[in-house]
Scaffold this motif. Structure first.
Motif, short mmCIF file in Angstrom:
data_model
loop_
_atom_site.label_atom_id
_atom_site.label_comp_id
_atom_site.label_asym_id
_atom_site.label_seq_id
_atom_site.Cartn_x
_atom_site.Cartn_y
_atom_site.Cartn_z
N GLU A 381 9.75 -36.45 -9.12
CA GLU A 381 10.67 -35.68 -9.97
C GLU A 381 11.59 -36.61 -10.71
OE1 GLU A 381 13.60 -31.75 -9.80
OE2 GLU A 381 12.42 -32.36 -8.05
N VAL A 382 11.66 -36.46 -12.03
CA VAL A 382 12.51 -37.29 -12.88
C VAL A 382 13.18 -36.39 -13.93
CG1 VAL A 382 12.62 -39.22 -14.50
CG2 VAL A 382 11.01 -39.31 -12.59
N ASN A 383 14.50 -36.36 -13.91
CA ASN A 383 15.27 -35.64 -14.94
C ASN A 383 14.76 -34.22 -15.20
OD1 ASN A 383 16.85 -37.91 -15.23
ND2 ASN A 383 15.76 -38.68 -17.03
N GLY A 384 14.55 -33.48 -14.13
CA GLY A 384 14.16 -32.09 -14.28
C GLY A 384 12.67 -31.85 -14.47
N VAL A 385 11.88 -32.92 -14.49
CA VAL A 385 10.42 -32.80 -14.61
C VAL A 385 9.81 -33.14 -13.26
CG1 VAL A 385 8.35 -33.62 -15.77
CG2 VAL A 385 10.49 -33.40 -17.05
N ARG A 386 9.01 -32.22 -12.74
CA ARG A 386 8.40 -32.40 -11.42
C ARG A 386 6.89 -32.36 -11.54
NH1 ARG A 386 7.35 -29.04 -6.62
NH2 ARG A 386 8.10 -30.13 -4.75
N VAL A 387 6.23 -33.39 -11.03
CA VAL A 387 4.77 -33.45 -11.05
C VAL A 387 4.28 -33.52 -9.61
CG1 VAL A 387 2.75 -34.77 -11.76
CG2 VAL A 387 4.69 -34.55 -13.31
N ASN A 388 3.41 -32.60 -9.28
CA ASN A 388 2.87 -32.48 -7.92
C ASN A 388 1.36 -32.67 -7.97
OD1 ASN A 388 2.24 -31.86 -5.31
ND2 ASN A 388 2.98 -29.76 -5.35
N GLY A 401 11.66 -24.86 -14.29
CA GLY A 401 11.17 -23.61 -13.72
C GLY A 401 9.86 -23.13 -14.28
N ALA A 402 9.42 -23.67 -15.41
CA ALA A 402 8.12 -23.30 -15.97
C ALA A 402 7.04 -24.24 -15.45
CB ALA A 402 8.17 -23.35 -17.50
N SER A 403 5.95 -23.68 -14.96
CA SER A 403 4.90 -24.49 -14.33
C SER A 403 3.60 -24.42 -15.10
CB SER A 403 4.66 -24.01 -12.89
OG SER A 403 5.80 -24.26 -12.10
N LEU A 404 2.81 -25.49 -14.95
CA LEU A 404 1.51 -25.57 -15.60
C LEU A 404 0.58 -26.38 -14.71
CD1 LEU A 404 -0.05 -24.95 -18.29
CD2 LEU A 404 0.70 -27.20 -19.08
N ARG A 405 -0.59 -25.84 -14.42
CA ARG A 405 -1.60 -26.56 -13.64
C ARG A 405 -2.61 -27.19 -14.58
NH1 ARG A 405 -2.40 -25.99 -8.14
NH2 ARG A 405 -0.87 -24.67 -7.07
N LEU A 406 -2.93 -28.46 -14.34
CA LEU A 406 -3.85 -29.20 -15.20
C LEU A 406 -4.90 -29.90 -14.36
CD1 LEU A 406 -1.18 -30.95 -17.48
CD2 LEU A 406 -2.48 -28.89 -18.03
N ARG A 407 -6.10 -30.04 -14.96
CA ARG A 407 -7.15 -30.84 -14.33
C ARG A 407 -7.18 -32.22 -14.98
NH1 ARG A 407 -10.71 -29.41 -10.80
NH2 ARG A 407 -12.06 -31.13 -11.48
N CYS A 408 -7.16 -33.23 -14.14
CA CYS A 408 -7.10 -34.60 -14.63
C CYS A 408 -8.36 -35.03 -15.37
CB CYS A 408 -6.82 -35.56 -13.47
SG CYS A 408 -5.18 -35.37 -12.74
N ASP A 409 -9.49 -34.39 -15.08
CA ASP A 409 -10.75 -34.80 -15.71
C ASP A 409 -11.11 -33.94 -16.91
OD1 ASP A 409 -11.22 -32.57 -14.19
OD2 ASP A 409 -13.03 -33.33 -13.20
N ASP A 410 -10.16 -33.14 -17.42
CA ASP A 410 -10.41 -32.44 -18.69
C ASP A 410 -10.33 -33.43 -19.84
OD1 ASP A 410 -10.85 -30.02 -17.53
OD2 ASP A 410 -8.86 -29.19 -17.93
N GLU A 411 -10.66 -32.96 -21.06
CA GLU A 411 -10.72 -33.85 -22.21
C GLU A 411 -9.37 -34.51 -22.52
OE1 GLU A 411 -13.25 -34.92 -24.58
OE2 GLU A 411 -14.25 -34.50 -22.68
N CYS A 412 -8.31 -33.69 -22.60
CA CYS A 412 -6.98 -34.24 -22.85
C CYS A 412 -5.93 -33.23 -22.40
CB CYS A 412 -6.80 -34.61 -24.32
SG CYS A 412 -5.36 -35.67 -24.58
N PRO A 413 -5.79 -33.02 -21.10
CA PRO A 413 -4.90 -31.98 -20.60
C PRO A 413 -3.44 -32.18 -20.98
CG PRO A 413 -5.60 -33.42 -18.82
CD PRO A 413 -6.42 -33.77 -20.01
N GLY A 423 11.00 -32.20 -26.57
CA GLY A 423 11.98 -33.27 -26.62
C GLY A 423 11.76 -34.32 -25.55
N PRO A 424 12.84 -34.89 -25.01
CA PRO A 424 12.72 -35.94 -24.00
C PRO A 424 11.93 -35.50 -22.77
CG PRO A 424 14.96 -35.85 -24.84
CD PRO A 424 14.26 -34.66 -25.41
N GLN A 425 12.06 -34.23 -22.37
CA GLN A 425 11.32 -33.77 -21.19
C GLN A 425 9.82 -33.76 -21.44
OE1 GLN A 425 13.35 -30.02 -20.11
NE2 GLN A 425 14.11 -31.10 -18.31
#
Length: 455
Positions: A381-388, A401-413, A423-425
């Motif tokens: 977690e850095v400056n309000g951005v959390r990656v799990n 508070g807004a979440s998004l699930r991504l697959r690392c092996d997609d073309e360009c997630p 912006g910065p986030q």
């Protein structure tokens, strides 16, 4: 802070290392015993307790290394986890007492702020009063070489050196591109005035080294046969001696001549790239010359620049390996685009290895790191951005508070992140997602021109 007089039992599978810590604790007034338990790291808590055979009652605390993988909270504070390296235990207890130790976590994990304080203090102590390259590590000094063209403006060279010093260089070696060097004399006078604590070196032909010896602290380089014949011209100076396999039997002659002349040889086993011509041969030479009472150095650039891999990881690994063989100086040259900042990386790698040696542990959780690509933790977690990292090839990104699930092996997630960030986030989320998705993110279609330029 030390609670001197308390009775401690150190349980370990490495009694020699534990005895070093025990001696330090006894000097502080503790009553300390060491118990060897082979296979400690594979011994569950109930078996560990049985192995103590009632001995625990004789002590105020039983301390196991922080590498012990099980939680010991069921025994209250009778059994505690120390640091991962017991060499750190004396520093911990001297500074903060036994109460900072936890039954569930190693000291490094439970007290990162205190670890940083201890590490910074220990590094200052290691480097305090050094007047040259130490015979053995720690610490490990950093030498940065700068190619210099004839006619360079003094201000330009000063700016380069100031940047290298800021990045942690202990020595800056000037390497005149014409291999002459006499013309550098007027520049070195100004450099001495501007950087009074900096140690200067010269990499030039032997006859140039002999002529300009008084202007420098470190002289590069001479062969072992040249050094054995005469080092009187380098009296009181550090001089790098190149060591090949055939030179090892005659090293006694080099050291004898150095003692006679007052020169201080620095043995360089000539690092070669892997797999050909071969780094292993360099490391074997290092191991062979380890017993000789002279400083050893290794050049990192021949290895890390001649491999298409991130320099930070390669520098960390090679420095740590070399430190095992007694190297107390590493040298770099920032001669290519990917080598920019190599001095900064070498400084961190050298300090990591120095602390690991001092504390008797792996170069992990020493407060410093060179994890410049992959992330170390599953959740960052850095400056309000959390990656799990929710799966082997999946991440969940949360921004305010807004979440998004991504697959690392997609073309360009990473392009999906604009749905939840701006912006910065958005910049932070993109960087963290890229790092969390390595190595698959290096193949994203939208970044092919960036990540595959060397292929």
């Amino acid at each position: 802070m030390s609670s001197g007089g308390a009775r401690l039992l150190l349980v370990t599978s490495s009694p020699l290392e534990a005895e070093v810590a025990a001696s330090g604790l006894r000097a502080m007034g503790f009553q300390v015993d060491v118990m060897e338990l082979r296979g400690l790291l594979f011994t569950p808590p109930d078996e560990l307790w049985r192995a103590l055979s009632g001995q625990a009652a004789r002590y105020d605390h039983v301390i196991v290394p922080g590498t012990y993988p099980w939680d010991l909270s069921e025994y209250g504070r009778k059994v505690l986890k120390g640091p991962e390296g017991l060499g750190l235990l004396v520093d911990v207890i001297k500074g903060y007492g036994i109460d900072v130790l936890s039954p569930s976590q190693p000291f490094e994990k439970a007290n990162p702020e205190l670890l940083q304080e201890i590490a910074e203090r220990r590094l200052r102590e290691m480097k305090s009063g050094l007047t040259g390259i130490p015979v053995t590590p720690p610490p490990i000094t950093v030498i940065s070489e700068v190619p210099v063209r004839r006619g360079i403006a003094g201000e330009e060279l000063e700016a380069v050196i100031a940047s290298l010093v800021a990045d942690g260089a202990d020595y800056v070696v000037l390497a005149p591109l014409d291999r002459e060097g006499g013309w550098l004399r007027t520049l070195t006078e100004d450099l001495r005035a501007l950087f009074p604590r900096l140690r200067l070196g010269l990499d030039a032909r032997p006859e140039v080294l002999r002529t300009d010896v008084e202007d420098y602290d470190l002289l590069l380089s001479v062969t072992a046969s040249e050094a054995a014949r005469d080092l009187s011209w380098a009296s009181s100076k550090e001089v790098v001696v190149l060591i090949y396999d055939d030179d090892i039997p005659g090293l006694g002659g080099v050291l004898k001549e150095a003692e006679r002349s007052g020169a201080r040889p620095v043995l360089d086993p000539v690092a070669l790239p892997t797999p050909r011509p071969g780094l292993l041969g360099t490391l074997l030479r290092l191991q062979s010359i380890k017993p000789y009472a002279a400083p050893k150095m290794i050049g990192l650039s021949n290895v890390v620049e001649l491999m298409d891999a991130d320099t930070s990881g390669a520098v960390a690994l090679l420095t740590s390996l070399a430190s095992e063989a007694g190297v107390s100086a590493v040298m770099v040259e920032e001669a290519s685009a990917k080598a920019r900042g190599l001095t900064f990386e070498a400084r961190i790698a050298s300090d990591m290895a120095s602390l690991a040696l001092a504390w008797g542990k792996a170069a992990k959780d020493v407060f410093l790191a060179l994890l410049n690509s992959k992330l170390k933790h599953y959740v960052t977690e850095v400056n309000g951005v959390r990656v799990n990292m929710t799966g082997r090839k999946e991440v969940e990104v949360n921004v305010s508070g807004a979440s998004l699930r991504l697959r690392c092996d997609d073309e360009c997630p990473v392009t999906e992140l604009a749905r939840i960030a701006s912006g910065p986030q958005l910049v932070i989320a993109s960087i963290l997602t890229y790092r969390a998705c390595l190595p698959w993110s290096s193949a994203w279609s939208c970044l092919k021109g960036v990540t595959r330029q060397a292929r």
